[in-house]
Design a protein around this motif. Structure first.
Motif, PDB file in Angstrom:
ATOM      1  N   GLY A   1      48.497 -15.461  50.003  1.00  0.00           N
ATOM      2  CA  GLY A   1      48.429 -16.913  49.854  1.00  0.00           C
ATOM      3  C   GLY A   1      47.868 -17.581  51.093  1.00  0.00           C
ATOM      4  O   GLY A   1      47.470 -16.924  52.068  1.00  0.00           O
ATOM      5  N   MET A   2      47.855 -18.927  51.087  1.00  0.00           N
ATOM      6  CA  MET A   2      47.240 -19.668  52.194  1.00  0.00           C
ATOM      7  C   MET A   2      48.076 -19.616  53.469  1.00  0.00           C
ATOM      8  O   MET A   2      47.571 -19.874  54.552  1.00  0.00           O
ATOM      9  N   GLY A   3      49.362 -19.292  53.343  1.00  0.00           N
ATOM     10  CA  GLY A   3      50.191 -19.169  54.530  1.00  0.00           C
ATOM     11  C   GLY A   3      50.262 -17.746  55.058  1.00  0.00           C
ATOM     12  O   GLY A   3      50.989 -17.477  56.013  1.00  0.00           O
ATOM     13  N   SER A   4      49.503 -16.832  54.459  1.00  0.00           N
ATOM     14  CA  SER A   4      49.584 -15.420  54.819  1.00  0.00           C
ATOM     15  C   SER A   4      48.803 -15.113  56.095  1.00  0.00           C
ATOM     16  O   SER A   4      47.977 -15.892  56.559  1.00  0.00           O
ATOM     17  N   ILE A   5      49.082 -13.920  56.649  1.00  0.00           N
ATOM     18  CA  ILE A   5      48.403 -13.471  57.861  1.00  0.00           C
ATOM     19  C   ILE A   5      46.886 -13.401  57.662  1.00  0.00           C
ATOM     20  O   ILE A   5      46.110 -13.828  58.519  1.00  0.00           O
TER      21      ILE A   5
ATOM     22  N   LYS B   1      53.159 -23.734  54.798  1.00  0.00           N
ATOM     23  CA  LYS B   1      54.427 -23.063  55.084  1.00  0.00           C
ATOM     24  C   LYS B   1      55.618 -23.898  54.611  1.00  0.00           C
ATOM     25  O   LYS B   1      56.602 -23.354  54.106  1.00  0.00           O
ATOM     26  N   MET B   2      55.530 -25.206  54.793  1.00  0.00           N
ATOM     27  CA  MET B   2      56.611 -26.063  54.291  1.00  0.00           C
ATOM     28  C   MET B   2      56.756 -25.933  52.788  1.00  0.00           C
ATOM     29  O   MET B   2      57.867 -25.825  52.258  1.00  0.00           O
ATOM     30  N   MET B   3      55.623 -25.961  52.106  1.00  0.00           N
ATOM     31  CA  MET B   3      55.678 -25.870  50.645  1.00  0.00           C
ATOM     32  C   MET B   3      56.206 -24.500  50.216  1.00  0.00           C
ATOM     33  O   MET B   3      57.003 -24.394  49.282  1.00  0.00           O
ATOM     34  N   ALA B   4      55.770 -23.458  50.907  1.00  0.00           N
ATOM     35  CA  ALA B   4      56.253 -22.112  50.572  1.00  0.00           C
ATOM     36  C   ALA B   4      57.756 -22.007  50.794  1.00  0.00           C
ATOM     37  O   ALA B   4      58.474 -21.403  49.994  1.00  0.00           O
ATOM     38  N   SER B   5      58.258 -22.601  51.883  1.00  0.00           N
ATOM     39  CA  SER B   5      59.679 -22.488  52.198  1.00  0.00           C
ATOM     40  C   SER B   5      60.556 -23.201  51.171  1.00  0.00           C
ATOM     41  O   SER B   5      61.718 -22.845  50.993  1.00  0.00           O
TER      42      SER B   5
ATOM     43  N   TYR C   1      41.735 -12.363  50.880  1.00  0.00           N
ATOM     44  CA  TYR C   1      43.108 -11.972  50.540  1.00  0.00           C
ATOM     45  C   TYR C   1      43.288 -10.481  50.797  1.00  0.00           C
ATOM     46  O   TYR C   1      42.317  -9.751  51.052  1.00  0.00           O
ATOM     47  N   GLY C   2      44.517 -10.028  50.716  1.00  0.00           N
ATOM     48  CA  GLY C   2      44.819  -8.610  50.821  1.00  0.00           C
ATOM     49  C   GLY C   2      46.130  -8.326  50.115  1.00  0.00           C
ATOM     50  O   GLY C   2      47.184  -8.779  50.575  1.00  0.00           O
ATOM     51  N   VAL C   3      46.083  -7.624  48.993  1.00  0.00           N
ATOM     52  CA  VAL C   3      47.298  -7.407  48.199  1.00  0.00           C
ATOM     53  C   VAL C   3      47.453  -5.932  47.823  1.00  0.00           C
ATOM     54  O   VAL C   3      46.470  -5.212  47.619  1.00  0.00           O
TER      55      VAL C   3
ATOM     56  N   ASP D   1      53.089  -9.325  64.130  1.00  0.00           N
ATOM     57  CA  ASP D   1      54.548  -9.395  63.980  1.00  0.00           C
ATOM     58  C   ASP D   1      54.979 -10.853  64.151  1.00  0.00           C
ATOM     59  O   ASP D   1      55.059 -11.355  65.273  1.00  0.00           O
ATOM     60  N   LEU D   2      55.237 -11.535  63.028  1.00  0.00           N
ATOM     61  CA  LEU D   2      55.626 -12.951  63.066  1.00  0.00           C
ATOM     62  C   LEU D   2      56.921 -13.123  62.273  1.00  0.00           C
ATOM     63  O   LEU D   2      56.919 -13.180  61.044  1.00  0.00           O
ATOM     64  N   ALA D   3      58.025 -13.187  62.993  1.00  0.00           N
ATOM     65  CA  ALA D   3      59.340 -13.230  62.352  1.00  0.00           C
ATOM     66  C   ALA D   3      59.479 -14.429  61.424  1.00  0.00           C
ATOM     67  O   ALA D   3      60.064 -14.328  60.335  1.00  0.00           O
ATOM     68  N   GLY D   4      58.934 -15.572  61.843  1.00  0.00           N
ATOM     69  CA  GLY D   4      59.042 -16.772  61.004  1.00  0.00           C
ATOM     70  C   GLY D   4      58.320 -16.599  59.682  1.00  0.00           C
ATOM     71  O   GLY D   4      58.796 -17.034  58.634  1.00  0.00           O
ATOM     72  N   ASN D   5      57.177 -15.961  59.733  1.00  0.00           N
ATOM     73  CA  ASN D   5      56.421 -15.720  58.499  1.00  0.00           C
ATOM     74  C   ASN D   5      57.146 -14.760  57.569  1.00  0.00           C
ATOM     75  O   ASN D   5      57.072 -14.879  56.345  1.00  0.00           O
TER      76      ASN D   5
END
Length: 975
Positions: A809-813, A159-163, A829-831, A871-875
């Motif tokens: 990605g790796m930070g996904s739900i 998540k840090m890297m994604a942000s 994955y799911g796209v 439902d994850l607002a941060g994500n």
């Protein structure tokens, strides 16, 4: 024509001599108080620093893209795994993503005692032999892990890297390297370095048993891979003493079952020390500034001695070693010769030997075996490691051919090599092509970083890498022949991979794992600190199709042009509006051409002629277009284009070549039906379009067999009569290009009308269905397919954000739930897939690859996510940030500008689609994603595409998902 070719060769030789006159020496310089070394005439302008604690820092600045490819590399891998704990380096690589005492934890003071209990339980587990007792201990591990996970935050690193806008966040382990990789925006480099400095300070082995299960899944995938078995068997026979052959990177089943967290930490403290590590960066930065930042981030590390790996030298192989392997994949042959390590003086010659055998165009095996269609395929390459190397040869039989016959043919070319049955000019041609490839290598920041990283972990002298072409040019034919006779005798290992049922393998049984907490909506103080660090994001650069592409007309053909202002490479394409949807024989004609010549030049002569001038041409037919690609050095543009045009205009039919091609294609068709990846792709196409679909829209075996040389040659000669677009990227001006092509490339006054394209309409899923094909494997591969609505450009933004949030990605739900929390899969994955044309539909494709005994749990987990999205607002904020940062730092350059424009046209767009996404992404709310999810996925019917062994996945389990239809290979492939 031949005079012109000779002139072109002369120009290349002159250029090579100029190249050879350069001096390559180590020099020393300083900047910002730091001393560094560099190699003169290095096209990568790499600086090599050694910090006070011994950390190597390699910096290669280039300003083309506002991004940086970053590696943190450790010179340790499976070679240095303890014999009692194989796979340990790879374990550790996974665990370094789990955080430290500062991030990845909600409350370290409460988490640590629980982790200490888990440590002790694993040591007890490893020492216990009784199965019942081991299960009881594992139940305790599972229970305590559940408690510990309440204080942990999964995926905080990702998540840090994604942000900060990172891409390609991952890691890999091999024999002698463990490498952590990220591609970050230049504006986020300060954040990246702060995170890396913390990351390697004190890795915490949290959420261990679920990650261990992911490694189990990875091991099971290797047990399903015939290619992995071949590789491991070859190395085990070549290296009876050395860990190259005695240990695999992923480890043994027995060691995977008995991990020791104490041994993992010991390995970290022994090898993750600054004098054994390197930070490699290439991209847009000021090296004088960056070196101080790296020093600050890693200065806490302390130098300590690293034990050198020692081994008993291998005993010479005095007679061929032949081993057989059976499995469901297609049959093939692999031969390996043991060579010296990468410091040996003969290694440079070894590289050339591999190229003389196969270089894709004019090597001995290319011309004598593949071009003459005596084999389905063949390749040779050197695989050089620190202590030893391997000449690795692979080949596959054509129709009706035994593996023993394949071996004889391959060894015949080794014999030709030893006898010197090749031209001296082949060596010159190889060197010219390597020179061209070196230009490509230095073009992109990520390629630069990769080359520098490999040299570091392989302990190679960078001066030798810079002088590589120069040093190769000193090698003579006599040197190569002497090398071949010295190393390539009866001392080989041959692996005959036969098709058949896999022998029973030691499978890792599914343990009982209670899903752990991921606390996906939580954040540590360290992460907040990193997110608040100042940075100045790059300004996005959008394409202006009217300005970034120059256009002209070549008769009725449009010319699309982008200049190359960096080097002398050109790429020319003729893009014809005809493909397999118009004519199923067009792809066959394109394949046939590579085996044809003219009345003056054979197919082999043409391959050699292109290779001599460091140019290349290919022709490929897709669904809608057939594309001819010619590339190389601009100084040889005329010679390359004339070679191609002469071939097309004067191509001569060859019935013998066609007969051989048909035999090879028959074997290729048989082989692909044994490939589980191809089977899954076929099922996916079936799910999208129905029984008759794009995947099986091919000539039947009888249609292919009935096709004549005349039919195919007529198609080749008629190709230039179709509607076409000329695409050019290179250093010539548009005016010069037009003037040359007017002479060399004749465009007809009127284009021929192609047969109307065959139309495949996407199906509507009205109830749950299962499309199943049986395959002998440990894993089960499952895809969920659902077609939805026609393309709508207004949906671009929500689709982009949804994919990042849900399963991209790796930070996904999807990843956090199915892999991190429930340990049900290694890959998932799911796209939501966007169509390529405006009249096509979107479709959902989700995937889980799991052990067969986890099939029910894995499919249930994915279905739950498709039914109700967390439902994850941060994500959501993270997903939107990542979309913005990707666009801010993406630079579409070179001929990619043209392909972006053409893709936009297919969607009915007249401007860069990223522009609208960037301006609207901040407006996406959670309710938008929920509405999107509910409208398209929740409670909707799906078609399941499943490849698995019916021995391991019972029919009753498939029937729980929907109406089952077993699809035969003939139905799937269309032949």
């Amino acid at each position: 024509m031949f005079k012109k070719l000779s002139l072109a060769i002369f120009m290349l030789l002159f250029s090579l001599q100029t190249f050879a006159q350069k001096k390559y020496e180590w020099k020393e310089a300083s900047g910002n108080g730091y001393t560094y070394k560099y190699v003169t005439n290095d096209p990568m302008n790499a600086r090599f620093y050694t910090l006070k604690n011994g950390l190597t820092v390699i910096l290669s600045p280039t300003k083309k893209d506002p991004r940086i490819q970053a590696y943190v590399a450790v010179k340790a891998g499976s070679k240095t795994d303890p014999r009692t704990n194989t796979g340990l380096a790879h374990y550790l690589e996974h665990m370094v993503f789990k955080g430290t005492d500062k991030y990845g934890s909600l409350d370290w003071a409460k988490e640590k005692p629980e982790l200490d209990k888990i440590d002790a339980l694993y040591e007890q587990y490893n020492k216990t032999k009784d199965d019942a007792q081991r299960k009881a201990i594992y139940k305790k591990i599972d229970s305590v892990s559940g408690v510990a996970s309440k204080f942990a935050i999964a995926n905080e690193y990702d998540k840090m890297m994604a942000s900060m806008g990172a891409q390609g966040t991952n890691a890999f382990t091999s024999f002698e390297q463990t490498v952590y990789t990220d591609d970050v925006p230049s504006s986020s480099l300060n954040k990246y370095l702060a995170v890396q400095g913390e990351r390697f300070r004190n890795p915490i082995l949290r959420i261990f048993h679920t990650e261990l299960e992911a490694v189990y899944e990875e091991k099971n995938r290797s047990l399903d891979s015939d290619g992995s078995k071949v590789f491991e068997t070859l190395f085990a026979q070549l290296f009876k003493n050395h860990n190259y052959g005695q240990q695999t990177t992923i480890g043994t089943v027995q060691d995977l079952k008995n991990p020791s967290l104490i041994e993992i930490r010991k390995y970290f403290h022994n090898y993750y020390v600054p004098n054994n590590m390197g930070v490699i960066l290439s991209g847009d930065f000021d090296p004088d500034v960056v070196i101080a930042q790296v020093d600050k981030a890693f200065s806490y590390m302390q130098n300590k001695p690293v034990a050198k790996y020692t081994f008993t030298p291998e005993v010479a192989i005095t007679s061929p070693v032949i081993k057989e392997i059976t499995g469901p994949d297609a049959e093939n042959l692999t031969i390996g010769y043991r060579l010296p390590g990468n410091k040996d003086k003969d290694v440079l010659i070894a590289d050339l030997v591999g190229q003389v055998l196969t270089n894709g165009k004019a090597g001995l095996m290319d011309l004598n075996l593949v071009k003459k269609q005596k084999l389905l395929r063949a390749s040779a390459q050197t695989f050089t490691l620190i202590d030893y190397g391997v000449l690795y040869i692979s080949a596959a039989p054509t129709n009706g051919q035994s593996l023993e016959e394949v071996k004889s043919l391959v060894l015949g070319e080794i014999d030709n090599l030893k006898k010197g049955n090749f031209d001296q000019e082949l060596i010159t041609s190889i060197i010219n092509n390597i020179k061209k490839n070196k230009i490509y290598e230095s073009e992109k920041y990520d390629d630069r970083a990769s080359s520098l990283m490999d040299a570091f972990t392989s302990e190679l002298n960078w001066r030798d890498q810079v002088a590589y072409v120069n040093d190769l040019s000193k090698i003579s034919k006599a040197d190569i022949v002497a090398f071949a006779n010295k190393y390539l005798g009866e001392n080989y290992v041959a692996i005959l991979k036969r098709k058949g049922e896999s022998p029973a393998s030691q499978k890792i049984e599914k343990p009982q794992i209670t899903p752990v907490e991921t606390n996906a909506d939580k954040q540590s103080a360290f992460v907040k600190m990193v997110n608040e660090m100042p940075n100045n994001p790059s300004t996005p650069v959008f394409l202006d199709y009217n300005k970034d592409i120059q256009k002209s007309m070549l008769g009725k053909a449009e010319v699309l042009y982008v200049p190359n202002t960096d080097n002398q490479i050109f790429r020319l394409k003729y893009r014809y509006k005809i493909g397999s949807l118009n004519d199923l024989k067009q792809p066959l004609a394109s394949q046939y051409l590579q085996f044809l010549g003219t009345d003056k030049m054979s197919a082999e002569d043409i391959s050699k002629a292109f290779y001599k001038i460091a140019c290349n041409f290919t022709i490929a037919s897709g669904e809608e277009y057939t594309t001819v690609s010619i590339e190389g050095l601009q100084e040889n543009f005329d010679a390359a284009v004339k070679l191609y045009e002469d071939l097309i205009q004067n191509v001569k039919a060859d019935d013998v070549a066609l007969k051989s091609l048909k035999e090879r294609l028959a074997k290729a068709r048989k082989d692909v039906k044994a490939n589980k990846g191809a089977i899954l792709q076929g099922l996916t196409s079936y799910a999208l379009y129905g029984e008759k679909n794009k995947f099986n829209n091919v000539l039947s075996n009888s249609e292919m067999e009935a096709t004549t040389s005349k039919e195919l040659v007529d198609r080749i000669k008629n190709l230039n009569n179709y509607e076409q677009t000329v695409i050019y990227y290179g250093p010539a001006s548009l005016k010069d290009l037009d003037s040359k092509l007017k002479i060399m490339h004749q465009v007809p006054a009127n284009f021929a009308v192609a047969t109307p394209e065959k139309v495949f309409k996407q199906t509507k899923q009205v109830k749950n269905k299962v499309l199943f094909t049986d395959y002998d494997m440990v894993q089960a591969e499952t895809r969920w397919i659902r077609n939805t609505d026609q393309y709508d450009a207004k949906k671009n933004t929500v689709v982009k954000v949804f994919n990042n949030y849900f399963g991209g990605g790796m930070g996904s739900i999807v990843f956090q739930t199915i892999r991190e929390s429930k340990a049900l899969a290694y890959s998932t994955y799911g796209v939501y897939v966007q169509p390529q044309k405006k009249d096509q539909e979107y479709y959902m494709m989700s995937y889980v690859g799991s052990q067969a005994d986890k099939f029910n749990d894995a499919t249930t987990a994915m279905t739950e996510l498709l039914t109700k999205m967390p439902d994850l607002a941060g994500n959501l904020n993270l997903a939107k940030t990542q979309v913005k940062k990707d666009i801010q730092t993406e630079r579409i350059t070179q001929d990619n500008i043209i392909f972006n424009y053409l893709a936009a046209k297919e969607l009915g767009l007249n401007e860069d689609p990223r522009k609208n996404i960037y301006s609207s992404v901040d407006n996406i709310k959670m309710e938008d994603l929920k509405t999107f999810h509910d409208t398209n996925f929740s409670g909707k019917p799906y078609t399941y595409a499943i490849v698995a062994s019916e021995k391991r996945v019972p029919m009753k389990d498939l029937e729980k998902l929907g109406e089952v239809k077993k699809i035969s290979l003939e139905e799937l492939f269309g032949y």
